[in-house]
Scaffold this active site. Structure first.
Site, PDB file in Angstrom:
ATOM      1  N   GLU A  95       0.842  -1.212   0.000  1.00 16.99           N
ATOM      2  CA  GLU A  95       0.000   0.000   0.000  1.00 16.99           C
ATOM      3  C   GLU A  95       0.867   1.249   0.000  1.00 16.99           C
ATOM      4  OE1 GLU A  95      -2.577   1.548  -0.407  1.00 16.99           O
ATOM      5  OE2 GLU A  95      -4.363   0.687   0.509  1.00 16.99           O
ATOM      6  N   ASP A  96       0.327   2.328  -0.557  1.00 12.80           N
ATOM      7  CA  ASP A  96       1.027   3.609  -0.504  1.00 12.80           C
ATOM      8  C   ASP A  96       0.975   4.209   0.897  1.00 12.80           C
ATOM      9  OD1 ASP A  96      -1.713   4.036  -0.656  1.00 12.80           O
ATOM     10  OD2 ASP A  96      -1.614   5.545  -2.242  1.00 12.80           O
ATOM     11  N   ASP A  99      -4.022   5.346   6.384  1.00  8.58           N
ATOM     12  CA  ASP A  99      -4.523   6.550   7.034  1.00  8.58           C
ATOM     13  C   ASP A  99      -5.466   6.104   8.156  1.00  8.58           C
ATOM     14  OD1 ASP A  99      -5.139   9.272   7.379  1.00  8.58           O
ATOM     15  OD2 ASP A  99      -6.581   9.310   5.748  1.00  8.58           O
ATOM     16  N   PHE A 148      -1.797  16.076   4.326  1.00  6.62           N
ATOM     17  CA  PHE A 148      -2.114  15.428   3.062  1.00  6.62           C
ATOM     18  C   PHE A 148      -0.885  15.473   2.171  1.00  6.62           C
ATOM     19  CE2 PHE A 148      -3.982  14.602  -1.052  1.00  6.62           C
ATOM     20  CZ  PHE A 148      -4.873  13.579  -0.744  1.00  6.62           C
ATOM     21  N   ARG A 161       0.934  12.236  -9.077  1.00 11.79           N
ATOM     22  CA  ARG A 161       1.446  10.884  -8.805  1.00 11.79           C
ATOM     23  C   ARG A 161       2.876  10.722  -9.317  1.00 11.79           C
ATOM     24  NH1 ARG A 161      -2.852   7.607  -7.153  1.00 11.79           N
ATOM     25  NH2 ARG A 161      -4.857   7.960  -8.178  1.00 11.79           N
TER      26      ARG A 161
HETATM   27  P1  XMP Z   1      -7.659   4.851   4.751  1.00  6.83           P
HETATM   28  O1  XMP Z   1      -8.226   6.028   5.517  1.00  6.83           O
HETATM   29  O2  XMP Z   1      -8.742   3.903   4.332  1.00  6.83           O
HETATM   30  O3  XMP Z   1      -7.142   5.540   3.445  1.00  6.83           O
HETATM   31  O4  XMP Z   1      -6.529   4.213   5.492  1.00  6.83           O
HETATM   32  C1  XMP Z   1      -6.189   5.038   2.660  1.00  6.83           C
HETATM   33  C2  XMP Z   1      -6.308   5.678   1.302  1.00  6.83           C
HETATM   34  O5  XMP Z   1      -6.633   7.079   1.428  1.00  6.83           O
HETATM   35  C3  XMP Z   1      -5.860   7.833   0.560  1.00  6.83           C
HETATM   36  N1  XMP Z   1      -5.033   8.780   1.341  1.00  6.83           N
HETATM   37  C4  XMP Z   1      -4.195   9.655   0.822  1.00  6.83           C
HETATM   38  N2  XMP Z   1      -3.882   9.915  -0.456  1.00  6.83           N
HETATM   39  N3  XMP Z   1      -2.410  11.598   0.263  1.00  6.83           N
HETATM   40  C5  XMP Z   1      -2.982  10.896  -0.729  1.00  6.83           C
HETATM   41  O6  XMP Z   1      -2.678  11.146  -1.878  1.00  6.83           O
HETATM   42  C6  XMP Z   1      -2.658  11.409   1.571  1.00  6.83           C
HETATM   43  O7  XMP Z   1      -2.113  12.070   2.443  1.00  6.83           O
HETATM   44  C7  XMP Z   1      -3.622  10.371   1.867  1.00  6.83           C
HETATM   45  N4  XMP Z   1      -4.135   9.904   3.021  1.00  6.83           N
HETATM   46  C8  XMP Z   1      -4.982   8.917   2.656  1.00  6.83           C
HETATM   47  C9  XMP Z   1      -5.028   6.860  -0.216  1.00  6.83           C
HETATM   48  O8  XMP Z   1      -5.685   6.584  -1.429  1.00  6.83           O
HETATM   49  C10 XMP Z   1      -4.986   5.621   0.618  1.00  6.83           C
HETATM   50  O9  XMP Z   1      -4.868   4.425  -0.117  1.00  6.83           O
HETATM   51 MG    MG Z   2      -4.510   4.333  -2.314  1.00  9.34          MG
END
Ligand code: XMP
Ligand code: MG
Length: 175
Positions: A95-96, A99, A148, A161
């Protein structure tokens, strides 16, 4: 606007090196499939897997993400499924960013339903202060505060990206 650099190219290289070391050790005796979560993880996924010292199978999955206020566990929609049969395999989900953890909980449930032998998570970034679901992240690149970020796969409205470094992004004030 791009506000400040959060992770430089040099820091990314260091993170990738360390994670690859940890994962290379973990891969002993495994039958691994690396699963990248589209699209955010793509840049991290290719950089990381190229540093692994053995052959691994790779695949991708894509799910829809809901706005944080409306998300709840079990709500993600599968947009692109795996094509590799992961039954009995050792799966590493890449995962990237983690959050709230809501997306990852759902992705792990989808994957666990296909009966892998083991399931681990690799995340480039983690925002622990935002967590709403308890979710195991076995390999973490870097913990960041609640800002963010964009770049190295991460987007704002599909932009940024392709930036080679990770930046804090802020909406234009008064714009
Ligand atoms: P959750 O809240 O489900 O979210 O853990 C994970 C997804 O939310 C997006 N995300 C971000 N994308 N910058 C981004 O470009 C951020 O700071 C950020 N925070 C959450 C992302 O798609 C991730 O997979
Ligand atoms: Mg994502």
């Amino acid at each position: 606007m791009l506000k400040r650099r959060v992770v430089t190219k040099q820091e990314l290289d260091g993170i990738l090196e360390r994670l690859a070391d940890e994962i290379n050790r973990d891969l002993e005796g495994k039958d691994p499939v690396f699963v990248g979560v589209l699209k955010g993880a793509v840049y991290f996924f290719t950089a990381l897997t190229q540093r692994l010292t053995r052959s691994v199978a790779v695949d991708f999955i894509q799910v829809s993400s809901y706005g944080a206020s409306t998300s709840s566990s079990g709500m993600v929609t599968l947009i692109k499924d795996l094509t590799v049969d992961i039954a009995g395999k050792d799966v590493y989900v890449v995962e990237d960013i983690v959050d709230t953890g809501i997306t990852l909980v759902d992705v792990l449930a989808l994957i666990a339903a296909r009966h892998p032998r083991s399931l681990k998570v690799v995340a480039l970034l983690s925002k622990p202060s935002r967590r709403k679901r308890e979710v195991p992240v076995d390999f973490v690149g870097m913990e960041i505060p609640d800002v963010f970020v964009v770049g190295f796969g991460l987007d704002f409205a599909e932009q940024f990206r392709n930036l080679p470094e990770i930046w804090e992004f802020a909406m234009e004030e008064g714009g």
